[in-house]
Design a protein around this motif. Sequence first.
Motif, PDB file in Angstrom:
ATOM      1  N   PHE A 148       0.819  -1.216   0.000  1.00  0.00           N
ATOM      2  CA  PHE A 148       0.000   0.000   0.000  1.00  0.00           C
ATOM      3  C   PHE A 148       0.852   1.265   0.000  1.00  0.00           C
ATOM      4  O   PHE A 148       0.496   2.260  -0.622  1.00  0.00           O
ATOM      5  CB  PHE A 148      -0.998  -0.041   1.165  1.00  0.00           C
ATOM      6  N   GLY A 185      -8.154   3.934  -4.666  1.00  0.00           N
ATOM      7  CA  GLY A 185      -8.322   3.925  -3.217  1.00  0.00           C
ATOM      8  C   GLY A 185      -9.517   3.140  -2.725  1.00  0.00           C
ATOM      9  O   GLY A 185      -9.568   2.746  -1.570  1.00  0.00           O
ATOM     10  N   ASP A 186     -10.496   2.916  -3.555  1.00  0.00           N
ATOM     11  CA  ASP A 186     -11.642   2.115  -3.107  1.00  0.00           C
ATOM     12  C   ASP A 186     -11.606   0.781  -3.849  1.00  0.00           C
ATOM     13  O   ASP A 186     -10.643   0.458  -4.534  1.00  0.00           O
ATOM     14  CB  ASP A 186     -12.947   2.885  -3.350  1.00  0.00           C
ATOM     15  N   ASP A 187     -12.654  -0.004  -3.721  1.00  0.00           N
ATOM     16  CA  ASP A 187     -12.671  -1.302  -4.393  1.00  0.00           C
ATOM     17  C   ASP A 187     -12.823  -1.162  -5.898  1.00  0.00           C
ATOM     18  O   ASP A 187     -12.365  -2.013  -6.659  1.00  0.00           O
ATOM     19  CB  ASP A 187     -13.796  -2.169  -3.820  1.00  0.00           C
ATOM     20  N   GLY A 197      -6.891   3.074 -11.102  1.00  0.00           N
ATOM     21  CA  GLY A 197      -6.872   1.869 -10.280  1.00  0.00           C
ATOM     22  C   GLY A 197      -5.904   0.865 -10.837  1.00  0.00           C
ATOM     23  O   GLY A 197      -5.184   1.151 -11.799  1.00  0.00           O
ATOM     24  N   GLY A 198      -5.869  -0.312 -10.211  1.00  0.00           N
ATOM     25  CA  GLY A 198      -4.967  -1.346 -10.682  1.00  0.00           C
ATOM     26  C   GLY A 198      -4.799  -2.443  -9.681  1.00  0.00           C
ATOM     27  O   GLY A 198      -5.644  -2.631  -8.800  1.00  0.00           O
ATOM     28  N   ASP A 199      -3.698  -3.147  -9.823  1.00  0.00           N
ATOM     29  CA  ASP A 199      -3.385  -4.216  -8.889  1.00  0.00           C
ATOM     30  C   ASP A 199      -1.869  -4.309  -8.837  1.00  0.00           C
ATOM     31  O   ASP A 199      -1.192  -4.078  -9.841  1.00  0.00           O
ATOM     32  CB  ASP A 199      -4.009  -5.533  -9.378  1.00  0.00           C
ATOM     33  N   THR A 200      -1.329  -4.626  -7.660  1.00  0.00           N
ATOM     34  CA  THR A 200       0.117  -4.706  -7.501  1.00  0.00           C
ATOM     35  C   THR A 200       0.450  -5.998  -6.779  1.00  0.00           C
ATOM     36  O   THR A 200      -0.133  -6.287  -5.739  1.00  0.00           O
ATOM     37  CB  THR A 200       0.633  -3.506  -6.672  1.00  0.00           C
ATOM     38  N   ILE A 248       1.922   1.737  -3.629  1.00  0.00           N
ATOM     39  CA  ILE A 248       0.860   2.313  -4.467  1.00  0.00           C
ATOM     40  C   ILE A 248       0.731   3.810  -4.166  1.00  0.00           C
ATOM     41  O   ILE A 248       0.675   4.642  -5.071  1.00  0.00           O
ATOM     42  CB  ILE A 248      -0.478   1.590  -4.212  1.00  0.00           C
TER      43      ILE A 248
HETATM   44  P1  ADP Z   1      -8.538  -4.740  -3.745  1.00  0.00           P
HETATM   45  O1  ADP Z   1      -7.846  -5.680  -2.802  1.00  0.00           O
HETATM   46  O2  ADP Z   1      -9.847  -4.252  -3.262  1.00  0.00           O
HETATM   47  O3  ADP Z   1      -8.531  -5.251  -5.153  1.00  0.00           O
HETATM   48  P2  ADP Z   1      -6.050  -3.415  -3.687  1.00  0.00           P
HETATM   49  O4  ADP Z   1      -5.666  -3.523  -2.271  1.00  0.00           O
HETATM   50  O5  ADP Z   1      -5.467  -4.367  -4.660  1.00  0.00           O
HETATM   51  O6  ADP Z   1      -7.633  -3.429  -3.766  1.00  0.00           O
HETATM   52  O7  ADP Z   1      -5.726  -1.942  -4.202  1.00  0.00           O
HETATM   53  C1  ADP Z   1      -6.072  -0.820  -3.421  1.00  0.00           C
HETATM   54  C2  ADP Z   1      -6.368   0.352  -4.334  1.00  0.00           C
HETATM   55  O8  ADP Z   1      -5.205   0.692  -5.053  1.00  0.00           O
HETATM   56  C3  ADP Z   1      -7.449   0.046  -5.375  1.00  0.00           C
HETATM   57  O9  ADP Z   1      -8.188   1.237  -5.594  1.00  0.00           O
HETATM   58  C4  ADP Z   1      -6.654  -0.312  -6.605  1.00  0.00           C
HETATM   59  O10 ADP Z   1      -7.376  -0.022  -7.783  1.00  0.00           O
HETATM   60  C5  ADP Z   1      -5.431   0.583  -6.458  1.00  0.00           C
HETATM   61  N1  ADP Z   1      -4.205   0.031  -7.052  1.00  0.00           N
HETATM   62  C6  ADP Z   1      -3.569  -1.119  -6.734  1.00  0.00           C
HETATM   63  N2  ADP Z   1      -2.462  -1.272  -7.495  1.00  0.00           N
HETATM   64  C7  ADP Z   1      -2.399  -0.196  -8.309  1.00  0.00           C
HETATM   65  C8  ADP Z   1      -1.495   0.218  -9.328  1.00  0.00           C
HETATM   66  N3  ADP Z   1      -0.423  -0.496  -9.672  1.00  0.00           N
HETATM   67  N4  ADP Z   1      -1.775   1.381  -9.957  1.00  0.00           N
HETATM   68  C9  ADP Z   1      -2.848   2.097  -9.631  1.00  0.00           C
HETATM   69  N5  ADP Z   1      -3.721   1.780  -8.682  1.00  0.00           N
HETATM   70  C10 ADP Z   1      -3.509   0.637  -8.020  1.00  0.00           C
END
Ligand code: ADP
Length: 324
Positions: free
Chosen positions: A4, A29-31, A121-124, A7
């Motif tokens: 976190f 920041g949200d779901d 948004g995204g995923d890491t 991000i």
């Molecule tokens: P969730 O577990 O609900 O899928 P995450 O914990 O993966 O959410 O991500 C938290 C927030 O950060 C979400 O709004 C997600 O879209 C954003 N996020 C995660 N990784 C990235 C990234 N690489 N770039 C931009 N936003 C990201």
Amino acid sequence: MGEFDLIKRYFVRDPALGVSSDAVALGIGDDCAVLNPTPGMQWLVSCDMLVEGRHFLSTVAPERLAHKALAVNLSDLAACGATPRAFTLALALPRADAVWLAGFAKGLFALADAHGIALVGGDTTQGPLNICVTVMGEVPRGQALLRSGARVGDDIYVSGTVGDARLALEVFRGTAVLAGEAFEQARRAMECPQPRVGLGQALRGLATSAIDVSDGLIGDLGHILQRSSVGACLAVDALPRSAVLASQSLALQRECGLAGGDDYELIFTAPVVAREAVRQASLNCATPITRIGHIEAEPGLRLADAQGQALVAEFSSFDHFKTS
Ligand code: ADP
Ligand code: MG
């Protein structure tokens, strides 16, 4: 640095810096992100993944890698004539390297800002380096440029120049030699493609079909022909080439231009009566275009050299799962 923190530090932007887009009601920041479609418009969505060793070499600078990851996606919007609105980023990283991430974020946001789009948004996750961007864009209802609209008699055009990205790859592979600024120019084409977003939008209502060159001109034009149930004749030596590529052997020029891939130029078709309007559209968005052939009723793609002699292509486009 935790997930976190990472991000927040690299991908959540200071609101004063980021683009403020009326398309975005809620960003990172949200779901979910919450987006506002513009009334009367359709949303277009596309996603492209870049995998180390497949789509890029480990030698590429993080700024350029980020640029390319977004650029190849914007190129898909361009091919449909869409106006970019927002994007997401799914990232697998072997480790959280601060210098690498800072460079990556810099390259990513430089291109995003140039197109006025926000990362929403995204995923890491930890894992082998893999970058997947999803872009969203809009067109007025019914105006998306598709692969399926080419008509017999239409002109075929391509933007910019083709083949430099492949030429750079051949240099990295050791099968071609370039030095100094010539190499840098080809390498820029491979690592830093410029998506033709302005041209795509300018072609709405003019082009009958369009596609971007990602896998090679022959193969990508082939998709238009197949989807439009037509054939084509292509003037091979009319393909626009950079001075760097034009200094190579004719065989290499043809191979890079026809089968190269990674050019991210637009191939499109338009009726002969629209020639002047197409020329004007290209001037208005300062993107050069070249007429390279025409659509015919007979299925298949025929290649002709500068003397009008038929050529047989001995190469094909890139296909990830081809076995032979
Ligand atoms: P969730 O577990 O609900 O899928 P995450 O914990 O993966 O959410 O991500 C938290 C927030 O950060 C979400 O709004 C997600 O879209 C954003 N996020 C995660 N990784 C990235 C990234 N690489 N770039 C931009 N936003 C990201
Ligand atoms: Mg998640």
